[in-house]
Write a protein that holds these residues in place. Structure first.
Motif, mmCIF file in Angstrom:
data_model
loop_
_atom_site.group_PDB
_atom_site.id
_atom_site.type_symbol
_atom_site.label_atom_id
_atom_site.label_comp_id
_atom_site.label_asym_id
_atom_site.label_seq_id
_atom_site.Cartn_x
_atom_site.Cartn_y
_atom_site.Cartn_z
ATOM 1 N N GLN A 72 0.815 -1.210 0.000
ATOM 2 C CA GLN A 72 0.000 0.000 0.000
ATOM 3 C C GLN A 72 0.855 1.269 0.000
ATOM 4 N N GLN A 73 2.121 1.132 0.364
ATOM 5 C CA GLN A 73 3.036 2.274 0.336
ATOM 6 C C GLN A 73 4.067 2.133 -0.788
ATOM 7 N N SER A 83 0.002 -5.282 1.817
ATOM 8 C CA SER A 83 0.966 -5.132 2.904
ATOM 9 C C SER A 83 1.186 -3.658 3.224
ATOM 10 N N GLN A 84 1.927 -3.395 4.289
ATOM 11 C CA GLN A 84 2.349 -2.041 4.642
ATOM 12 C C GLN A 84 3.657 -1.644 3.964
ATOM 13 N N GLU A 128 -2.317 -6.251 5.980
ATOM 14 C CA GLU A 128 -1.395 -6.005 7.079
ATOM 15 C C GLU A 128 -1.816 -4.725 7.805
ATOM 16 N N ARG A 129 -2.175 -4.872 9.089
ATOM 17 C CA ARG A 129 -2.667 -3.742 9.878
ATOM 18 C C ARG A 129 -1.540 -3.034 10.633
ATOM 19 N N ILE A 163 4.977 1.885 12.119
ATOM 20 C CA ILE A 163 4.684 1.365 10.793
ATOM 21 C C ILE A 163 5.939 0.740 10.194
ATOM 22 N N ARG A 164 5.765 -0.007 9.113
ATOM 23 C CA ARG A 164 6.927 -0.407 8.318
ATOM 24 C C ARG A 164 7.505 0.847 7.666
ATOM 25 N N TYR A 181 8.563 2.342 4.989
ATOM 26 C CA TYR A 181 8.575 2.173 3.542
ATOM 27 C C TYR A 181 9.495 3.172 2.841
ATOM 28 N N THR A 188 0.630 9.199 9.278
ATOM 29 C CA THR A 188 0.778 8.204 8.222
ATOM 30 C C THR A 188 -0.008 8.668 7.007
ATOM 31 N N THR A 245 -6.715 1.970 -0.977
ATOM 32 C CA THR A 245 -6.095 1.718 0.320
ATOM 33 C C THR A 245 -7.048 0.899 1.176
ATOM 34 N N HIS A 265 -7.204 1.134 5.306
ATOM 35 C CA HIS A 265 -6.526 1.700 6.470
ATOM 36 C C HIS A 265 -7.548 2.013 7.545
#
Length: 664
Positions: free
Chosen positions: A310-311, A339-340, A382-383, A497-498, A500, A540, A576, A578
């Protein structure tokens, strides 16, 4: 009304597949969950064939095109590895195929693996784990060099007819409809129908997944499923967004990047034609129509398993969103993982679950095994880093478009966001600053900065979930003849968050390795492990979209603006899923050039927004009612409501949880 899913597998499994599946039952593991008395048997292909003794060969398939203009039909190289035992027994097997321009120039996967060959020219190393894992389980793996790349003839044309035909021709050959040869220039025929069922599953990340989308959009017979990972659905949207240029907005440089040295010498004219046919202005041309797979989604006969970050700021999330919506409109059988991460393969962010799921997916669609994967939740999302939830349908059926309206705030550039329209005459003004971008704007959301207009909801008292694609309609008056617009949705509040934006785009590569299949001295099945690379953030970015204001009358053609005149344009924001948690706020930010993502216009415009004619249409789970409840605030003297999961959302689970119906 929900669209009924078209069940592609039952209607289109070939007779050869059914015969093969019956024969393969002799070498298939019949698994029953431990302790499950009377539970149904789960059939799964098992690693019963020798990888070391597998047949490794190369063929060159006639594409019927002459992309390099040398007077001869282009042949594309297809490197094949298949188990020897089924061939010796006269049994036919299905094919997993990855068609790529990257096998020689750049490599595949997190470790940039390339193809290698022995002294006899036969393939030794196939990048990635697909061959190591699936060949012992009774599949063939075919790695195709797109035209102009590695050992193929022709010129790469960046998503055009040559690219797609490179891979489609191989599917046709596997089904006995095209010719192939045992050498690049020879005349000895190679025949696949002696060992191939003709049933093909295409897979690949990025450009490879884009080719899978393109081949599926031709409706070619024999292609049973595709697994596009971080894939482009329309090449125009890779280089432009509604007339606004993204990155280096011309595909010809990509052709030069992947072409073999020999192709680079002979393909200059092709690159010149690509440049001329895809202008930097962002106007739509026939070349973009040729490279638009979304318009042909109705031809897709294969099932589709979409995976996307998603990013992902390389192949942005609008690509999976518009592809998914088009597939849904035509009832194509489908599944999705979101995914994140950025532009990352699921093998590197959810490895064990990915291999197990992909195994069951191919077993079902290529071997005909009734393992239940087509009846499981449609979406995995992925949350938080390594924490996933599922949805039976995606977007959830309670999702409804909800119109939010910006309003004036106490300070310039700091407005409100809610359901009430602004009064006539209400405006906000900002000046494009190419040195700032979405994260700069979000960090200064509560400050009257001159480079953006920000609009913020009340602090949420309940979780609020967005699921799908958004639209933002902007009415703006520019001071110059050119202007670009950016609209972003932002979750304002602390989170982990991951990361990205870091070099790994959400992952860190470790030194230890795990093995996924069989190995030889020339082709290892062992890959470096990864872990989530996280960041603690104060906001975010949830979704983003861009447009040239000059496309106000026609999204496919820009026009010079008249300073002082108001124009209305609708920006398409990326899809998205989210959840904005209780205690956070949701923001809509409208700016000009989004630094590092959007090229600036030739002028520096100041834009005045007409707030009464500006709005955002968001896909909220629960619709307007959910928004009203989340922003209602607390009655004085009464406690805040208890936390609850938003509509349609299961409790998050850690990566590695058992798949329903599968033994541990």
């Amino acid at each position: 009304m929900p669209i009924r899913v078209r069940r592609t597998r039952r209607a289109r499994l070939s007779c050869r597949t059914l015969v093969t599946a019956a024969a393969a039952a002799l070498t298939t593991a019949l698994l029953t969950p431990s302790g499950a008395q009377g539970a149904p048997v789960v059939r799964e292909s098992a690693p019963v064939h020798s990888y070391a003794d597998a047949i490794r060969e190369s063929v060159w398939v006639d594409t019927g095109l002459d992309g390099d203009g040398d007077g001869r039909a282009d042949r594309v190289a297809a490197d094949i590895i298949r188990p020897r035992e089924p061939a010796a027994a006269g049994r036919k097997i299905p094919v997993i195929m990855d068609a790529s321009p990257y096998y020689a120039c750049c490599g595949r996967g997190n470790e940039s693996q390339k193809k290698t060959y022995g002294a006899d020219g036969d393939p030794v190393q196939f990048p990635l784990f697909y061959d190591n894992y699936f060949v012992p389980r009774g599949y063939a793996f075919v790695a195709v060099d797109l035209a102009g790349t590695n050992r193929s003839d022709g010129c790469d044309d960046v998503g055009g007819r040559s690219d797609v035909q490179s891979a489609k021709a191989v599917v046709d050959w596997l089904n006995g409809r095209a010719r192939a040869y045992t050498s690049r220039t020879g005349h000895e025929r190679a025949r696949a129908t002696t060992w191939s069922t003709g049933d093909v599953g295409m897979i690949g990340k990025s450009w490879d997944g884009t080719i899978a989308n393109g081949v599926a959009a031709t409706g070619v017979e024999g292609l049973r499923t595709i697994v596009p990972i971080g894939a482009i659905s329309s090449w125009y949207d890779y280089f432009h967004s509604q007339g606004a240029p993204l990155y280096d907005a011309n595909p010809s440089w990509l052709s030069d990047y992947v072409n073999s040295p020999e192709a680079s010498e002979r393909c200059g004219a092709v690159q010149d034609r690509i440049t001329a046919a895809t202008p930097y202005s962002g106007d739509w041309t026939p070349a973009w129509t040729e490279r638009d797979h979304v318009r042909d989604a109705g031809k897709v006969k294969a099932s589709v398993f979409v995976v996307h970050g998603q990013q992902d700021l390389n192949v942005r999330a609008n690509h999976f969103g518009q592809w998914w919506d088009a597939l849904a409109a035509h009832g194509v059988e489908r599944k999705i993982w979101l995914s994140q991460t950025g532009h990352v393969d699921p093998f590197d962010f959810r490895r064990a679950d990915w291999v197990r799921t992909l195994h069951r997916w191919f077993d079902h669609y290529l071997l005909g095994h009734e393992n239940g994967i087509d009846r499981e939740p449609m979406a995995d999302i992925e949350r938080a880093p390594d924490r996933w939830s599922t949805d039976r349908f995606w977007p959830p059926r309670t999702t409804a478009p909800t119109e939010l309206r910006p309003g004036k705030g106490a300070a310039p550039g700091v407005g409100t966001l809610g359901r009430t329209p602004a009064p006539p005459g209400a405006t906000e003004t900002f000046t494009d600053d190419p040195d700032l971008g979405e994260n700069d704007w979000a960090a200064g959301i509560d400050s009257p900065t001159p480079a953006k207009a920000g609009f913020v909801t009340r602090t949420l008292t309940r979780d609020l979930r967005l699921s799908g694609s958004s639209r933002v309609t902007v009415t703006a008056t520019p001071t110059t003849r050119t202007a670009h617009l950016t609209a972003v949705l932002v979750d304002l509040g602390p989170d982990t968050i991951r990361d990205y934006a870091a070099p790994g785009e959400g992952i860190t590569t470790l030194t230890e390795r795990t093995c996924w299949g069989a190995s030889t001295s020339g082709d290892s099945a062992c890959y470096k492990e990864t872990e989530a690379h996280t960041a603690d953030v104060g906001h975010t970015v949830v979704s983003r979209g861009w447009a040239d204001l000059g496309t106000w009358a026609d999204p496919r053609k820009g026009r010079p603006l008249t300073p002082g005149t108001a124009y209305t344009v609708t920006l398409r924001l990326a899809a998205t899923d989210h959840v904005v948690p209780a205690g956070h706020r949701l923001a809509l930010i409208i700016g000009g050039t989004d630094k590092d993502l959007l090229d600036p216009p030739s002028t520096t415009p100041t834009l005045t927004l007409d707030l009464a004619r500006t709005s955002a249409r968001l896909p909220l789970v629960g619709g307007p009612t959910a928004f009203a409840r989340a922003t209602a605030g607390h009655a004085q003297g009464r406690p805040a409501p208890a936390e609850r999961a938003p509509d349609g959302l299961t409790a998050p689970q850690r990566s590695g949880h058992p798949i329903p119906g599968e033994p541990r």
